[in-house]
Design an enzyme around this catalytic site. Structure first.
Site, short mmCIF file in Angstrom:
data_model
loop_
_atom_site.label_atom_id
_atom_site.label_comp_id
_atom_site.label_asym_id
_atom_site.label_seq_id
_atom_site.Cartn_x
_atom_site.Cartn_y
_atom_site.Cartn_z
N ASP A 130 19.41 82.66 77.56
CA ASP A 130 20.78 82.49 77.96
C ASP A 130 21.85 83.58 77.68
OD1 ASP A 130 19.57 79.90 77.28
OD2 ASP A 130 20.48 79.59 75.52
N GLU A 186 21.62 71.95 82.80
CA GLU A 186 22.65 72.80 81.90
C GLU A 186 22.83 74.15 82.52
OE1 GLU A 186 19.93 72.63 78.45
OE2 GLU A 186 18.67 73.95 79.46
#
Length: 502
Positions: free
Chosen positions: A53, A224
Site C-alpha cells: 500500500d 479499495e
C-alpha cells in the site's frame, strides 16, 4: 526550501516545484538529476522487506514512500518510510508512526497517506480494521514538523470512524487541487467516498449541497485503494480490484473533469504477470517535478510466495496516450545493481555481493543467483566479465528446482569460459553440453551476453547482437527462472534485463 502544499501527484507540482538555493552569487545552482527510467533499473523490489500500500510525496527535492508494514494485523502497529534523492538509493526511516503515539489505535495500521501544508507534515492512516460502527477505529491523522517524523496523533480520535455510503473507513488518499482545496478519497468493502478537508487538514468540510460524504464508486469491481492525481487539467482516480491475498489484485482507473467525478472505469492498467509477479495493486503515482515523467508505485507478491502478507514494493514507468488515457503498464525486469543491493535475488551456493554497480561472485563450483521469474519465451541480456583465469560464467534461464550444487537445477546455462569458448548446455542434476564455439579475449573485459528463447529454439549472442554464436533446438525445459551463474570462476555481472520475446 519550503515544500509546496501539493501532493507530488498533482500536475501543478510538476510545474511549480522550483529549487532556488544559490551557494555562489552569480552562479546558477546545478539542476537536480531528473530520474528517467523505464522501471526501477536498480531492481524491483526497490527496498527490502515485506511492505504494501505505498503512498508517495516529494519534500525538498526528496522522494518519500510511506507503506503499510505487511504483517498479520496484530503486528501492524508501526509505519516505516523510505526516502531517496534519485529513486535508486533509498534510506529507511523506521517507526515514523507507532500505536504508542495514537491512543485509540491498536492494530491494522494501514495505507499511510502523506502531505505537507503550511510547513506541517500530515500522515493519514487507517487503524483497527473496524467491521461496524460499534467498534473504535477508522481513519486518523497524525502530524509532524519533519517528513521523517515522529508523527503524533493530531486529534486523539479518528477523523472518520463510521461507515458512510457503505464504505469501510480505510485506504485514504489526500489530494490538494490547484485552488488550494484539499480532498480525501477513501473506502473499502466495494464503496469509495470523497470528502473535503478544511485548511487545518484535521477537520472535514462540506460540499455545496451541505453533505460531507459523497460516494464516487466508479464501478461494481471497485474494492479499495483510491488514488487521485491531476494531469493536463483532468482528474484521474485509480483504485484496486480483486482480493488482496490473491493473484488477481489489480489497478484500474477513470478520468473526470472534476475532483468529485463522476468517475467511470476506462481500463485495467496494472495486473499480474505470471512471468514476473502476482497480486500487483494498491498504487500511488510519482510525477518527476518539471517533467511529464510518471511512475506507478505499487506492491506485488513474488511468484513463489503464497503468504498473503509477503508483498514487496515496486515501481514502473506509467505512460499516457495522446488523448490522456493511461497505457497499460508492463512490469519490467531489470537490475543494474547501482543501489548496491541484491533485493529480489536468491543465491544457491557461492559468495555474492553487489558493489560498485555490479553483482560480483567469488569462485565457486556452480554458485547461482536467481530472480523469482517464470519466463517461457524471452530475451535475456547481461554483461559478464570473467575476473579469474579459469572456469566460466554466464546466465541461467528456464530454471526450476534450484538448490546448492554444481548442476543442482533443471534448466539451461549459457556461459563464457576462460579457455576461450562460449558454451550452451542443459542441466538437471547433471550436465549436457548442447553447443559451443570459440571466443577470443574472454578474460577481463565485459562481454554482452544475450540469450533468446522462443519455444524450443535457443540462441546465444556475444557482443554482436545481429548474429548468434550458438543456435540449438531443445524443448526439455519450457519455462522457469532467470539469473546468473559461475563455475570454477570469479566474475562480475551488470545490466541484467529480461523481457518477453517479440
Amino acid at each position: 526550501m519550503t515544500a509546496l502544499p501539493r501532493r507530488l501527484a498533482t500536475g501543478a507540482l510538476a510545474a511549480l516545484l522550483v529549487f532556488s538555493t544559490v551557494t555562489n552569487p552569480g552562479v546558477a545552482p546545478a539542476a537536480p538529476a531528473v530520474p528517467d527510467y523505464g522501471t526501477a533499473e536498480a531492481g524491483n523490489p526497490f527496498v527490502d522487506g515485506w511492505y504494501a500500500d505505498p503512498d508517495v510525496a516529494i519534500y525538498d527535492n526528496t522522494y518519500w514512500v510511506f507503506p503499510t508494514t505487511s504483517r498479520v494485523y496484530a503486528e501492524q502497529t508501526h509505519l516505516d518510510a523510505f526516502s531517496s534523492k534519485d529513486l535508486v538509493h533509498w534510506t529507511k526511516h523506521p517507526n515514523v508512526l507507532t500505536t504508542e503515539n495514537v491512543s485509540w489505535a491498536e492494530k491494522a495500521v494501514w495505507a499511510p497517506a502523506p502531505i505537507e501544508r503550511d510547513g506541517k507534515y500530515f500522515l493519514y492512516f487507517a487503524a483497527n480494521d473496524i467491521q461496524s460502527d460499534n467498534e473504535l477505529g477508522g481513519i486518523g491523522v497524525a502530524v509532524s514538523d519533519r517528513p521523517e517524523g515522529p508523527y503524533r496523533d493530531a486529534l486523539g480520535k479518528p477523523l472518520i470512524d463510521r461507515f458512510h455510503n457503505g464504505a469501510q473507513p480505510i485506504d485514504q488518499d489526500v489530494f490538494i487541487d490547484d485552488d488550494g482545496q484539499a480532498y480525501m478519497y477513501y473506502g473499502g468493502w466495494g464503496h469509495a467516498n470523497v470528502v473535503k478537508l478544511n485548511a487545518d487538514m484535521t477537520s472535514l468540510g462540506t460540499f455545496d449541497d451541505g453533505t460531507t460524504y459523497r460516494e464516487i464508486t466508479p464501478n461494481p469491481e471497485y474494492v479499495e485503494g483510491s488514488q487521485m492525481f491531476k494531469r493536463g487539467g483532468k482528474y484521474y482516480l485509480m483504485w484496486s480490484e480483486g482480493g488482496w491475498t490473491g493473484p488477481n489484485y489489480s489497478v484500474s482507473y477513470a478520468m473526470a473533469d472534476s475532483p468529485t467525478g463522476p468517475f467511470t472505469k476506462l481500463d485495467k492498467v496494472l495486473a499480474q504477470d505470471p512471468a514476473v509477479a502476482r497480486g500487483s495493486g494498491h498504487n500511488s503515482v510519482i510525477n518527476v517535478p518539471g517533467t511529464d515523467i510518471w511512475y506507478i508505485v505499487y506492491h506485488r507478491r513474488p511468484l513463489s510466495e503464497t503468504d498473503g502478507n509477503h508483498r514487496q514494493l515496486a515501481y514502473d514507468r506509467m505512460n499516457f496516450h495522446p488523448d490522456g488515457t493511461i497505457a497499460r503498464i508492463t512490469m519490467k525486469v531489470e537490475d543494474n545493481f547501482a543501489d548496491g543491493n541484491t533485493f529480489g535475488w536468491k543465491t544457491y551456493g557461492g559468495q555474492w555481493t553487489a558493489r560498485a554497480g555490479q553483482l560480483r561472485a567469488d569462485r565457486s563450483a556452480g554458485g547461482k543467483a536467481l530472480l523469482d521469474t517464470n519466463f517461457a519465451d524471452f530475451t535475456q541480456d547481461t554483461k559478464v566479465r570473467l575476473t579469474s583465469s579459469r572456469g566460466d560464467a554466464g546466465v541461467v534461464f528456464r530454471a526450476t528446482k534450484a538448490a546448492v550444487g554444481t548442476d543442482s537445477y533443471a534448466g539451461y546455462y549459457a556461459g563464457i569460459s576462460a579457455s576461450g569458448r562460449v558454451v550452451l548446455g542443459r542441466a538437471g542434476n547433471s550436465w549436457t553440453e548442447l553447443a559451443s564455439a570459440p571466443l577470443a579475449g574472454a578474460i577481463g573485459q565485459a562481454r554482452h551476453l544475450r540469450v533468446t528463447a522462443t519455444g524450443p529454439v535457443i540462441e546465444v549472442y556475444v557482443d554482436d547482437l545481429s548474429t548468434p554464436k550458438l543456435r540449438v533446438t531443445d524443448g526439455t525445459h519450457p519455462t522457469g527462472a532467470n539469473g546468473v551463474r559461475v563455475f570454477g570462476a570469479a566474475a562480475s555481472f551488470d545490466d541484467f534485463a529480461v523481457r518477453p520475446a517479440g
